[in-house]
Scaffold this motif. Structure first.
Motif, mmCIF file in Angstrom:
data_model
loop_
_atom_site.group_PDB
_atom_site.id
_atom_site.type_symbol
_atom_site.label_atom_id
_atom_site.label_comp_id
_atom_site.label_asym_id
_atom_site.label_seq_id
_atom_site.Cartn_x
_atom_site.Cartn_y
_atom_site.Cartn_z
ATOM 1 N N ARG A 57 -5.905 1.852 -6.996
ATOM 2 C CA ARG A 57 -6.232 1.247 -5.884
ATOM 3 C C ARG A 57 -4.414 0.750 -4.970
ATOM 4 O O ARG A 57 -3.962 0.722 -4.120
ATOM 5 C CB ARG A 57 -7.244 0.476 -5.569
ATOM 6 N N ILE A 58 -4.473 -0.376 -6.461
ATOM 7 C CA ILE A 58 -3.336 -1.010 -5.942
ATOM 8 C C ILE A 58 -1.999 -0.434 -5.327
ATOM 9 O O ILE A 58 -1.174 -0.162 -4.549
ATOM 10 C CB ILE A 58 -2.902 -1.813 -7.052
ATOM 11 N N PHE A 69 -9.964 -7.698 -14.757
ATOM 12 C CA PHE A 69 -9.562 -7.912 -13.831
ATOM 13 C C PHE A 69 -10.662 -6.839 -13.079
ATOM 14 O O PHE A 69 -11.238 -6.216 -12.275
ATOM 15 C CB PHE A 69 -8.183 -7.237 -12.881
ATOM 16 N N GLN A 103 -13.175 -8.058 -10.674
ATOM 17 C CA GLN A 103 -13.085 -7.972 -9.645
ATOM 18 C C GLN A 103 -12.642 -7.030 -8.592
ATOM 19 O O GLN A 103 -13.034 -7.135 -7.965
ATOM 20 C CB GLN A 103 -10.718 -8.620 -9.234
ATOM 21 N N CYS A 104 -11.878 -5.971 -9.104
ATOM 22 C CA CYS A 104 -11.195 -4.973 -8.714
ATOM 23 C C CYS A 104 -12.607 -3.704 -9.181
ATOM 24 O O CYS A 104 -12.507 -2.747 -9.887
ATOM 25 C CB CYS A 104 -10.427 -3.973 -9.196
ATOM 26 N N PRO A 136 -15.577 -4.361 -4.028
ATOM 27 C CA PRO A 136 -14.701 -5.404 -4.010
ATOM 28 C C PRO A 136 -14.726 -6.608 -3.008
ATOM 29 O O PRO A 136 -14.421 -5.877 -1.723
ATOM 30 C CB PRO A 136 -13.604 -4.512 -4.862
ATOM 31 N N CYS A 157 -12.369 -8.149 -1.721
ATOM 32 C CA CYS A 157 -10.597 -7.560 -1.717
ATOM 33 C C CYS A 157 -9.876 -9.114 -0.914
ATOM 34 O O CYS A 157 -9.248 -9.194 -1.665
ATOM 35 C CB CYS A 157 -10.380 -6.894 -1.100
ATOM 36 N N CYS A 217 -8.588 -11.171 -3.611
ATOM 37 C CA CYS A 217 -7.956 -10.548 -4.764
ATOM 38 C C CYS A 217 -5.898 -11.170 -4.586
ATOM 39 O O CYS A 217 -5.556 -11.475 -3.438
ATOM 40 C CB CYS A 217 -8.227 -8.764 -4.560
ATOM 41 N N PHE A 239 -3.834 -9.618 -5.356
ATOM 42 C CA PHE A 239 -3.269 -8.797 -4.566
ATOM 43 C C PHE A 239 -3.462 -7.718 -3.741
ATOM 44 O O PHE A 239 -2.962 -6.963 -3.350
ATOM 45 C CB PHE A 239 -3.191 -7.080 -5.872
ATOM 46 N N ARG A 240 -3.892 -8.354 -2.672
ATOM 47 C CA ARG A 240 -4.198 -8.002 -1.463
ATOM 48 C C ARG A 240 -3.395 -7.364 -0.041
ATOM 49 O O ARG A 240 -3.066 -6.363 0.407
ATOM 50 C CB ARG A 240 -5.797 -8.689 -1.008
ATOM 51 N N CYS A 285 -1.765 -4.170 -2.114
ATOM 52 C CA CYS A 285 -2.436 -3.288 -2.563
ATOM 53 C C CYS A 285 -2.433 -1.984 -1.655
ATOM 54 O O CYS A 285 -3.106 -2.418 -0.467
ATOM 55 C CB CYS A 285 -3.721 -4.108 -2.285
ATOM 56 N N PHE A 289 -6.069 -1.292 0.285
ATOM 57 C CA PHE A 289 -6.973 -2.038 0.657
ATOM 58 C C PHE A 289 -5.771 -2.079 2.409
ATOM 59 O O PHE A 289 -6.772 -1.954 3.357
ATOM 60 C CB PHE A 289 -6.117 -3.850 0.304
ATOM 61 N N ILE A 324 -10.522 2.270 -0.277
ATOM 62 C CA ILE A 324 -10.360 1.689 -1.641
ATOM 63 C C ILE A 324 -12.122 2.116 -2.668
ATOM 64 O O ILE A 324 -12.027 3.039 -3.087
ATOM 65 C CB ILE A 324 -11.082 0.490 -1.354
HETATM 66 S S1 SF4 Z 1 -7.719 -5.647 -2.470
HETATM 67 FE FE1 SF4 Z 1 -7.140 -4.396 -4.421
HETATM 68 S S2 SF4 Z 1 -6.538 -4.043 -6.457
HETATM 69 FE FE2 SF4 Z 1 -7.934 -5.979 -4.882
HETATM 70 S S3 SF4 Z 1 -9.915 -6.185 -5.426
HETATM 71 FE FE3 SF4 Z 1 -9.104 -4.591 -3.421
HETATM 72 S S4 SF4 Z 1 -8.804 -3.095 -3.750
HETATM 73 FE FE4 SF4 Z 1 -9.172 -3.881 -6.031
#
Ligand code: SF4
Length: 351
Positions: A144-145, A184, A188-189, A194, A196, A199, A201-202, A205, A208, A213
């Motif tokens: 995903r990221i 994580f 979280q993911c 999730p 997001c 998060c 990493f948003r 990512c 995202f 996703i």
């Molecule tokens: S932003 Fe990306 S890494 Fe973060 S929870 Fe959502 S899908 Fe997962």
């Protein structure tokens, strides 16, 4: 890579759960916890871990325990071959490594049942080895990221994710990095929906940003499921009833069950009673069917079991060689699959 491990580590410090196997880096604790967590959620896994460690506090106590005791502690977790493998591996450690948990990745991999994931977890957490863990959580997070659509069940996909995970691994602290990745993915993911918006990493990512996703990670094949039809016979003799041991190389090996007739298609009760297997078990005795349960569907990773319990009264029933006559009070001494346990518990409430 864009401060990946720093973002991840900060998130981990703020969100990590207090878990009993995190009290120290003892490889035995890490090993037991990893094997348990491969087949259950953390909440349930905690109880199993504490019970397991209490009963087998050292590698030696596990190595010298009777297999039945290990299966009893494992009861309800499923994948009993993993418990048997741990028993075997504990003996390997006693015999081949002088009772000391091996600290080289290649030696850890020699232990029965230990694959690359578990070896990387033990190696990094307990010995600081630079091996990244790769499991379902890691595939999900990385795909995903970084927006990777290579199927995770192909050789090329496995290689690509492994290379990336090792590139991202914090060389100064592989233990925290691996634990943070797993946590994580678990918190979280998560697989579905999730959150997001919270998060860290948003803004990085790819999934995202592309709103895809739910499409990642990608798998190329659908796993085929085998359907099996289990008819368990609850045969009473006075207050006692019969159990048998499963000895074939199959699910629930060495566990106990009610005498079983298996078929590869659904059978009506008439078909079951007139079938060759049933007739040879009963050899012309007068049989009365007292109750037939509704079908219970029990899902394993690649199998779907369609289970029915048939309660029978038979005259002058003799035990088959493989049958054991058991009193309800003795049931806790026998490791049994969870669904047999549930059935017997219900019966015992009514005996
Ligand atoms: S932003 Fe990306 S890494 Fe973060 S929870 Fe959502 S899908 Fe997962």
């Amino acid at each position: 890579m864009f401060g990946f491990h720093k973002i991840l580590t900060v998130w981990y410090q703020q969100n990590k759960r207090d878990l009993p196997w995190r009290v120290n880096q003892d490889p035995y604790y890490v090993w037991v916890s990893e094997v348990i967590l491969q087949q259950t959620r953390v909440d349930q896994g905690k109880e199993y871990f504490l019970r397991f460690i209490k009963r087998f506090p050292t590698i030696n106590s596990l190595a010298t325990a009777p297999e039945n005791d290990i299966l009893l502690i494992w009861q309800g977790l499923g994948y009993y071959s993993r418990a048997r493998n741990m028993h075997y591996a504990a003996r390997q450690i006693m015999n081949e490594f002088n009772g000391i948990f091996p600290d080289h990745y290649s030696d850890i991999l020699k232990l029965k049942g230990v694959g690359e994931y578990t070896a990387a977890a033990i190696g990094s957490i307990s010995f600081g080895l630079q091996h990244a863990v790769i499991d379902g959580n890691v595939y999900r997070v990385l795909s995903r990221i970084f927006g990777i659509a290579t199927p995770i069940d192909t050789t090329i996909g496995k290689r690509e994710f492994s290379d990336l995970a090792h590139e991202l691994l914090d060389p100064n602290n592989p233990a925290i990095f691996n634990e943070a990745m797993m946590e994580f993915g678990a918190l979280q993911c998560i697989p579905r929906n999730p959150d997001c918006n919270i998060c860290p990493f948003r803004f990085r990512c790819v999934a995202f940003a592309n709103n895809n996703i739910s499409k990642l990670p990608v798998k190329s094949k659908k796993t085929s499921v085998r359907h099996r039809f289990f008819h368990f016979l609850y045969l009473k003799s006075g207050e006692q009833f019969f159990l048998e041991k499963r000895e074939e190389n199959d699910i629930w090996q060495n566990l106990y069950q009610l005498p079983l007739i298996e078929s590869d298609k659904p059978l009506t009760i008439e078909e079951l009673l007139s079938g060759q297997q049933f007739c040879s078990l009963m050899r012309g005795r007068t049989i009365e069917v007292e109750k037939v349960s509704a079908e219970i569907v029990h899902v394993l990773s690649h199998q779907k079991l369609h289970v029915r319990f048939i309660e029978l009264k038979a005259e002058h029933l003799e035990a088959k060689v493989q049958w054991i006559l058991v009193h309800p009070a003795e049931v806790p001494e026998y490791p049994v699959p969870k669904l047999i346990d549930n059935f017997l518990l219900e019966k015992m409430g009514t005996i």
